[in-house]
Write an enzyme that holds these catalytic residues in place. Structure first.
Site, PDB file in Angstrom:
ATOM      1  N   GLU A 184      -9.055   4.208  -5.027  1.00 50.57           N
ATOM      2  CA  GLU A 184      -8.705   5.439  -5.737  1.00 50.57           C
ATOM      3  C   GLU A 184      -8.427   5.151  -7.214  1.00 50.57           C
ATOM      4  OE1 GLU A 184      -5.631   7.696  -3.580  1.00 50.57           O
ATOM      5  OE2 GLU A 184      -6.306   6.605  -1.824  1.00 50.57           O
ATOM      6  N   SER A 202       2.486   3.540   3.056  1.00 50.64           N
ATOM      7  CA  SER A 202       3.261   4.675   2.572  1.00 50.64           C
ATOM      8  C   SER A 202       4.740   4.368   2.731  1.00 50.64           C
ATOM      9  CB  SER A 202       2.897   5.919   3.384  1.00 50.64           C
ATOM     10  OG  SER A 202       3.949   6.857   3.351  1.00 50.64           O
ATOM     11  N   HIS A 235     -25.604  15.919   1.092  1.00 49.74           N
ATOM     12  CA  HIS A 235     -24.592  17.004   1.113  1.00 49.74           C
ATOM     13  C   HIS A 235     -23.371  16.596   1.948  1.00 49.74           C
ATOM     14  CE1 HIS A 235     -27.886  19.623  -0.381  1.00 49.74           C
ATOM     15  NE2 HIS A 235     -28.610  18.898   0.449  1.00 49.74           N
ATOM     16  N   LYS A 241       0.361   4.901   7.779  1.00 49.55           N
ATOM     17  CA  LYS A 241      -0.635   5.005   6.706  1.00 49.55           C
ATOM     18  C   LYS A 241      -1.177   3.656   6.227  1.00 49.55           C
ATOM     19  CE  LYS A 241      -1.977   8.216   4.914  1.00 49.55           C
ATOM     20  NZ  LYS A 241      -1.442   9.130   3.899  1.00 49.55           N
TER      21      LYS A 241
END
Ligand code: ARG
Length: 470
Positions: free
Chosen positions: A287, A274, A153, A280
């Protein structure tokens, strides 16, 4: 090719609409090989003289070389790869070339060509999967003794060896390799000789062509041979399963490398920055991998929808079976062009992983099982430990920070040896059940996994040898 029956030329837009060269020209080599086998068989049954067969075979191979060299380019007016090659043959050897298509239809031809093409392509697919499996084995060895939190979970559950984590994916991808093998088996049957749908009045020797092409068997029913595409669905399902596994792996690494978790270190070379936020370091590769994996599902769905409710036997809808499949191959190779290299450089920060153990709650199951070892029924033990955890939460105390007095008061059944067991490495080492997370069990899995991997290597090598003999 069918001008006999018609009174007018095919409309220009219809030609464009019905052509399939954009998806089937890549099948040229496989189609030629299928035609060569057909020629040899026609000679074998006496419908071509050995001399005629030799001439046709030579011209077919010459056409193949001209296609490779870019000298022979397909004409859209000739609709597909099959017609283009046959037309080139007729152009080069006249009425002898016109003998090629005896006893054959494009329906059994395209089914044969696809299967020939896929057998080769699936061996390349295996080559990339093999690298991924090797990489996961290496990672398991590298991180066998590194303890990290395991989750259910997405909440901390029990400590695990990071080697156990890598092996979890090893086994998932190994099953995909078995799916790939099953897909290969589905493709490895020769439909040539099925004709348009009903076989032929000519005495075709189907076993002969199948043997010449190195197929392990022939398809049993002529209608089934030209109508069904479940052998392609098997290939799709391999991609789907692979993609689902890869997307979950990507997602895990994205989560574990986020600041909030932070115990996975991604290599800088596989991350991007970024344009506005200087701090970043984004996991874009993972992704994209997660995103691309969805396409496998889409392409499989596409074909399933095409065949659903389709009347027997061949219908032109089936020509659309290639587009999505090629796209899946491309996505697969894209994913595997980065994934093993990225994984090879994934690091684990044992120190940051340790933070996950600071409240000690991750050892609650260890405490409950300790009590079971002292004769307490598990449900009672569960409740006792649950109360102890609640006390710790309320008092803002760590389960691993209790004094011996507190242990005696809060859990009288616990003896002096218990606190010493609530250490990440010890906790992991004690999970020795077969397939459990102890380093010893990870090592056992690695050995089992290596055997399985070697077995698959052997099997695929055998397939490759059969193909290179044809
Ligand atoms: N280009 C077609 C395909 O890929 C070949 C078969 C055409 N057969 C036919 N009956 N029109 O399916």
């Amino acid at each position: 090719m069918w001008k006999g029956r018609f009174t007018e030329e095919t409309h220009e837009t219809v030609r464009r609409f019905t052509q399939s060269l954009d998806v089937d020209w890549r099948l040229a080599a496989a189609d030629i090989r299928g035609s060569v086998a057909h020629v040899r068989m026609l000679a074998h049954i006496g419908l071509l003289t050995p001399e005629e067969a030799r001439t046709l075979e030579e011209h077919l191979f010459a056409i193949g070389r001209d296609i490779d060299a870019g000298i022979l380019v397909p004409k859209e007016s000739l609709e597909d790869v099959h017609m283009n090659i046959e037309a080139a043959l007729i152009e080069r050897c006249g009425s002898l070339g016109a003998k090629l298509h005896a006893g054959r239809s494009r329906n059994d031809q395209v089914a044969t060509t696809m299967r020939l093409f896929l057998r080769e392509a699936l061996l390349d697919v295996w080559g990339r999967l093999e690298v991924l499996l090797e990489t996961l084995q290496q990672k398991a060895g590298e991180h066998r003794d590194v303890v990290v939190p395991g989750y259910t979970h997405l909440q901390q559950a029990q400590p695990i060896s990071m080697g156990q984590y890598w092996m979890a994916y090893f086994w998932a991808f190994l099953r995909d390799a078995e799916r790939l093998l099953a897909a290969y088996h589905s493709c490895d049957a020769c439909p040539l000789g099925a004709g348009a749908l009903a076989g032929s009045t000519l005495p075709l020797d189907r076993e002969f062509t199948a043997r010449d092409l190195g197929f392990s068997r022939i398809t049993e029913n002529s209608m089934d041979s030209v109508a069904q595409r479940d052998y392609l669905l098997d290939v799709h399902y391999f991609f789907v399963s692979f993609g689902l596994h890869a997307s979950r792996l990507a997602e895990d690494l994205i989560i574990y490398s986020s600041t909030e978790f932070g115990w996975i270190e991604l290599p800088d070379a596989f991350c991007t920055g970024s344009s506005i936020m200087p701090q970043k370091k984004n996991p874009d590769v993972l992704e994209l991998l997660r995103g691309k994996a969805g396409q496998f599902v889409g392409h499989m769905t596409d074909l399933m929808v095409s065949v659903k409710g389709l009347p027997l036997t061949y219908n032109r809808d089936l020509q659309e079976d290639k587009r999505g499949l090629w796209a899946s191959f491309e996505v697969y190779f894209q994913i595997l062009s980065v994934l093993p290299d990225l994984l090879a450089r994934v690091g684990v920060s044992a120190e940051k992983a340790r933070r996950g153990f600071s409240d000690g709650f991750i050892f609650a199951t260890d405490v409950a099982e300790y009590l079971v070892g002292r004769g307490i029924p598990f449900r009672e033990a569960h409740e006792k430990v649950g109360r102890l955890v609640r006390w710790c939460v309320e008092e803002k105390r760590a389960l691993t920070g209790l004094s011996s007095d507190e242990w005696r008061r809060l859990l009288p059944e616990a003896e002096a040896d218990l606190p010493g067991l609530l250490v990440p490495e010890t906790s992991v080492e004690r999970r020795k059940t077969l397939g459990g997370t102890s380093p010893e069990q990870v090592r056992w899995q690695q050995a089992q996994g290596m055997d399985a991997l070697n077995g698959l290597r052997e099997t695929f090598r055998g397939k490759k040898e059969i193909l290179s003999g044809t």
